[in-house]
Write a protein that holds these residues in place. Sequence first.
Motif, PDB file in Angstrom:
ATOM      1  N   ARG A  24       0.804  -1.218   0.000  1.00 13.88           N
ATOM      2  CA  ARG A  24       0.000   0.000   0.000  1.00 13.88           C
ATOM      3  C   ARG A  24       0.845   1.279   0.000  1.00 13.88           C
ATOM      4  O   ARG A  24       0.488   2.253  -0.669  1.00 13.88           O
ATOM      5  CB  ARG A  24      -0.989  -0.014   1.170  1.00 13.88           C
ATOM      6  CG  ARG A  24      -0.384   0.120   2.534  1.00 13.88           C
ATOM      7  CD  ARG A  24      -1.477   0.268   3.600  1.00 13.88           C
ATOM      8  NE  ARG A  24      -2.128  -0.998   3.900  1.00 13.88           N
ATOM      9  CZ  ARG A  24      -3.420  -1.227   3.717  1.00 13.88           C
ATOM     10  NH1 ARG A  24      -4.190  -0.288   3.219  1.00 13.88           N
ATOM     11  NH2 ARG A  24      -3.951  -2.390   4.042  1.00 13.88           N
ATOM     12  N   HIS A  25       1.962   1.291   0.719  1.00 19.20           N
ATOM     13  CA  HIS A  25       2.769   2.508   0.763  1.00 19.20           C
ATOM     14  C   HIS A  25       3.495   2.742  -0.568  1.00 19.20           C
ATOM     15  O   HIS A  25       3.561   3.883  -1.059  1.00 19.20           O
ATOM     16  CB  HIS A  25       3.773   2.430   1.914  1.00 19.20           C
ATOM     17  CG  HIS A  25       3.137   2.455   3.270  1.00 19.20           C
ATOM     18  ND1 HIS A  25       2.647   1.310   3.879  1.00 19.20           N
ATOM     19  CD2 HIS A  25       2.890   3.476   4.125  1.00 19.20           C
ATOM     20  CE1 HIS A  25       2.136   1.637   5.061  1.00 19.20           C
ATOM     21  NE2 HIS A  25       2.264   2.942   5.227  1.00 19.20           N
ATOM     22  N   LEU A  26       4.038   1.667  -1.154  1.00 17.25           N
ATOM     23  CA  LEU A  26       4.678   1.809  -2.460  1.00 17.25           C
ATOM     24  C   LEU A  26       3.660   2.203  -3.521  1.00 17.25           C
ATOM     25  O   LEU A  26       3.944   3.011  -4.406  1.00 17.25           O
ATOM     26  CB  LEU A  26       5.363   0.501  -2.855  1.00 17.25           C
ATOM     27  CG  LEU A  26       6.640   0.145  -2.099  1.00 17.25           C
ATOM     28  CD1 LEU A  26       7.198  -1.183  -2.602  1.00 17.25           C
ATOM     29  CD2 LEU A  26       7.688   1.247  -2.252  1.00 17.25           C
ATOM     30  N   ARG A  27       2.479   1.622  -3.438  1.00 18.81           N
ATOM     31  CA  ARG A  27       1.432   1.966  -4.407  1.00 18.81           C
ATOM     32  C   ARG A  27       1.004   3.419  -4.250  1.00 18.81           C
ATOM     33  O   ARG A  27       0.735   4.107  -5.244  1.00 18.81           O
ATOM     34  CB  ARG A  27       0.233   1.039  -4.227  1.00 18.81           C
ATOM     35  CG  ARG A  27      -0.791   1.172  -5.353  1.00 18.81           C
ATOM     36  CD  ARG A  27      -1.882   0.117  -5.277  1.00 18.81           C
ATOM     37  NE  ARG A  27      -2.738   0.286  -4.120  1.00 18.81           N
ATOM     38  CZ  ARG A  27      -2.852  -0.583  -3.129  1.00 18.81           C
ATOM     39  NH1 ARG A  27      -2.135  -1.698  -3.135  1.00 18.81           N
ATOM     40  NH2 ARG A  27      -3.667  -0.363  -2.112  1.00 18.81           N
ATOM     41  N   ALA A  28       0.967   3.905  -3.014  1.00 18.43           N
ATOM     42  CA  ALA A  28       0.598   5.303  -2.782  1.00 18.43           C
ATOM     43  C   ALA A  28       1.641   6.239  -3.378  1.00 18.43           C
ATOM     44  O   ALA A  28       1.298   7.259  -3.985  1.00 18.43           O
ATOM     45  CB  ALA A  28       0.443   5.560  -1.279  1.00 18.43           C
ATOM     46  N   VAL A  29       2.925   5.897  -3.201  1.00 17.91           N
ATOM     47  CA  VAL A  29       3.991   6.712  -3.795  1.00 17.91           C
ATOM     48  C   VAL A  29       3.868   6.712  -5.314  1.00 17.91           C
ATOM     49  O   VAL A  29       3.970   7.754  -5.973  1.00 17.91           O
ATOM     50  CB  VAL A  29       5.380   6.190  -3.370  1.00 17.91           C
ATOM     51  CG1 VAL A  29       6.481   6.904  -4.143  1.00 17.91           C
ATOM     52  CG2 VAL A  29       5.578   6.394  -1.869  1.00 17.91           C
ATOM     53  N   ARG A  30       3.648   5.525  -5.874  1.00 16.66           N
ATOM     54  CA  ARG A  30       3.503   5.425  -7.326  1.00 16.66           C
ATOM     55  C   ARG A  30       2.321   6.248  -7.812  1.00 16.66           C
ATOM     56  O   ARG A  30       2.439   7.018  -8.774  1.00 16.66           O
ATOM     57  CB  ARG A  30       3.303   3.956  -7.711  1.00 16.66           C
ATOM     58  CG  ARG A  30       3.172   3.719  -9.221  1.00 16.66           C
ATOM     59  CD  ARG A  30       2.852   2.263  -9.485  1.00 16.66           C
ATOM     60  NE  ARG A  30       1.540   1.895  -8.951  1.00 16.66           N
ATOM     61  CZ  ARG A  30       1.212   0.671  -8.533  1.00 16.66           C
ATOM     62  NH1 ARG A  30       2.097  -0.307  -8.574  1.00 16.66           N
ATOM     63  NH2 ARG A  30       0.003   0.428  -8.069  1.00 16.66           N
ATOM     64  N   GLY A 269       9.683   0.786 -11.168  1.00 14.78           N
ATOM     65  CA  GLY A 269       9.356   2.202 -11.230  1.00 14.78           C
ATOM     66  C   GLY A 269       8.874   2.761  -9.913  1.00 14.78           C
ATOM     67  O   GLY A 269       9.145   3.915  -9.580  1.00 14.78           O
ATOM     68  N   SER A 270       8.150   1.954  -9.143  1.00 12.69           N
ATOM     69  CA  SER A 270       7.668   2.421  -7.833  1.00 12.69           C
ATOM     70  C   SER A 270       8.827   2.795  -6.917  1.00 12.69           C
ATOM     71  O   SER A 270       8.722   3.727  -6.114  1.00 12.69           O
ATOM     72  CB  SER A 270       6.814   1.330  -7.175  1.00 12.69           C
ATOM     73  OG  SER A 270       5.659   1.062  -7.936  1.00 12.69           O
ATOM     74  N   LEU A 271       9.920   2.075  -7.042  1.00 12.62           N
ATOM     75  CA  LEU A 271      11.090   2.334  -6.197  1.00 12.62           C
ATOM     76  C   LEU A 271      11.989   3.417  -6.774  1.00 12.62           C
ATOM     77  O   LEU A 271      12.547   4.239  -6.048  1.00 12.62           O
ATOM     78  CB  LEU A 271      11.890   1.032  -6.018  1.00 12.62           C
ATOM     79  CG  LEU A 271      11.144  -0.142  -5.376  1.00 12.62           C
ATOM     80  CD1 LEU A 271      12.000  -1.399  -5.414  1.00 12.62           C
ATOM     81  CD2 LEU A 271      10.762   0.187  -3.941  1.00 12.62           C
ATOM     82  N   ALA A 272      12.131   3.417  -8.104  1.00 13.30           N
ATOM     83  CA  ALA A 272      13.118   4.308  -8.739  1.00 13.30           C
ATOM     84  C   ALA A 272      12.552   5.668  -9.111  1.00 13.30           C
ATOM     85  O   ALA A 272      13.316   6.630  -9.229  1.00 13.30           O
ATOM     86  CB  ALA A 272      13.683   3.627  -9.989  1.00 13.30           C
ATOM     87  N   ARG A 273      11.233   5.778  -9.309  1.00 12.14           N
ATOM     88  CA  ARG A 273      10.676   7.021  -9.858  1.00 12.14           C
ATOM     89  C   ARG A 273      10.941   8.253  -8.995  1.00 12.14           C
ATOM     90  O   ARG A 273      11.210   9.334  -9.557  1.00 12.14           O
ATOM     91  CB  ARG A 273       9.182   6.851 -10.120  1.00 12.14           C
ATOM     92  CG  ARG A 273       8.579   8.011 -10.916  1.00 12.14           C
ATOM     93  CD  ARG A 273       7.249   7.662 -11.543  1.00 12.14           C
ATOM     94  NE  ARG A 273       7.424   6.845 -12.739  1.00 12.14           N
ATOM     95  CZ  ARG A 273       6.926   5.632 -12.894  1.00 12.14           C
ATOM     96  NH1 ARG A 273       6.246   5.067 -11.900  1.00 12.14           N
ATOM     97  NH2 ARG A 273       7.088   4.966 -14.012  1.00 12.14           N
ATOM     98  N   PRO A 274      10.888   8.193  -7.666  1.00 13.71           N
ATOM     99  CA  PRO A 274      11.250   9.393  -6.900  1.00 13.71           C
ATOM    100  C   PRO A 274      12.656   9.890  -7.207  1.00 13.71           C
ATOM    101  O   PRO A 274      12.883  11.101  -7.306  1.00 13.71           O
ATOM    102  CB  PRO A 274      11.118   8.927  -5.443  1.00 13.71           C
ATOM    103  CG  PRO A 274      10.122   7.822  -5.485  1.00 13.71           C
ATOM    104  CD  PRO A 274      10.389   7.109  -6.784  1.00 13.71           C
TER     105      PRO A 274
END
Length: 446
Positions: A24-30, A269-274
């Motif tokens: 849920r937290h990674l999905r929220a960031v994405r 992408g969820s991890l790298a996009r920021p």
Amino acid sequence: MFEKITAFIDNKFSTPMAKLGEQRHLRAVRDGIVATLPLIIVASMFMVIAFLPNSLPKDWAITKFVAANQLKILLPYRMSMYIMTLYAVFGIGYSLSKSYKLDGLSGGILAELAYLLTIIPRMIPVLTPSLQKLAEKNKELSDFMTQLPTGFVLPMTNLGSAGMFVGILAAFFAIEVYRLTQKSGFKISMPAQVPESVARSFESLTPTVIILLVVSSITMFIGIDLHSIMSKIISPLITATDSLPSVLLIVFLVQFFWAFGIHGMSIVGSLARPIWLILLESNTTAWVAGEKISNVAPEPFYQWFIWTGGAGATIGLSILLAFVSKSKYAKTLGRTAFVPALFNINEPIIFGAPIILNPSLMLPFIFIPLLNAAISYCALSFGWVSKIVANSPWTLPGPIGAYLATGNDLRAIVLSIFLIVLSTVLYYPFFRIYDNQLLAQESEET
């Protein structure tokens, strides 16, 4: 043998990675960052327009107009992409709240509150008596000083990509406080007769008080600069992400997951996009200021030089399927998928060939983008092609998107076309095996 490998990958990687991508937290960031992409893309186009005088003849009317109004043209960029974390945090708070079945609007506002409280306002220095005396004798200086702002100002740098990680953590903190107060019942509940919007506002009072007291105490009363601390922590990570080994690792993981039916970008992408956004915004800021552009690999770098035509650089394969194939199925698939592939939509090929779990096409699908990455990284690092400074719409044909993303560099078109030709050549022997297999199947059926 291949079936055993596939089963192993599916059991050991597919399920855990799919679950990670839906955390849920990674999905929220994405979700929050993806929601800012329209702002980034449109703002990038304003920048491209603002710097047209660098690539057009100086005597053209449009060149003169843009040069005379460059600062005004850049203002929309400064109020959108330049402060993109301000927008992303609201999206992160909204998405995370909804995942907990809380009110998304209240969650977005609380996340924004927590984030803004981490940015310490600065007092503009008061004019000294000596300066005031000088101004009395110099009208030009006096007129200038009357235009100076007074009071507090916010450092805009922390509203942009530099504040991204603090913004993410602030949003997480705010929503967890919101969830805790709702779950524990530590809130102000209104009677059922009260309108729902009013009731939600009163329910948010308790988490608002907690967030205000905690975050402002840390930043404004104790004086801890969270942005400075986070900058020192993530600087090595940002530098590492922009290196060639990291680029190759990211590309390999995306391709590897895709080859086994997992949407690689939804995980990686969820991890790298920021970090990609930080790299892009840093380049953009340097470009606008006329400074040296240092970062090679923000996200558009992957889009326009590595994954032309979609994941796997399948534009080359679509060309072969459409114009070279002999089997009826391959030719039909190619003609159907060719036009979407020009606009970087390659699901028809990935699922239609299919490439997923296809021994004949998996190998080039994984390793051609790695070669593209190495070539394009070197080209941009050595200055043969300008570095990425804008995020052009991803549905543009590759050479056009590359041209805009590099700030109107014609050499980017040449590199993009070269990589498309290279992918076509490298796909050819594997395509021939695949086409022959289809021909054999079709002959058996007839």
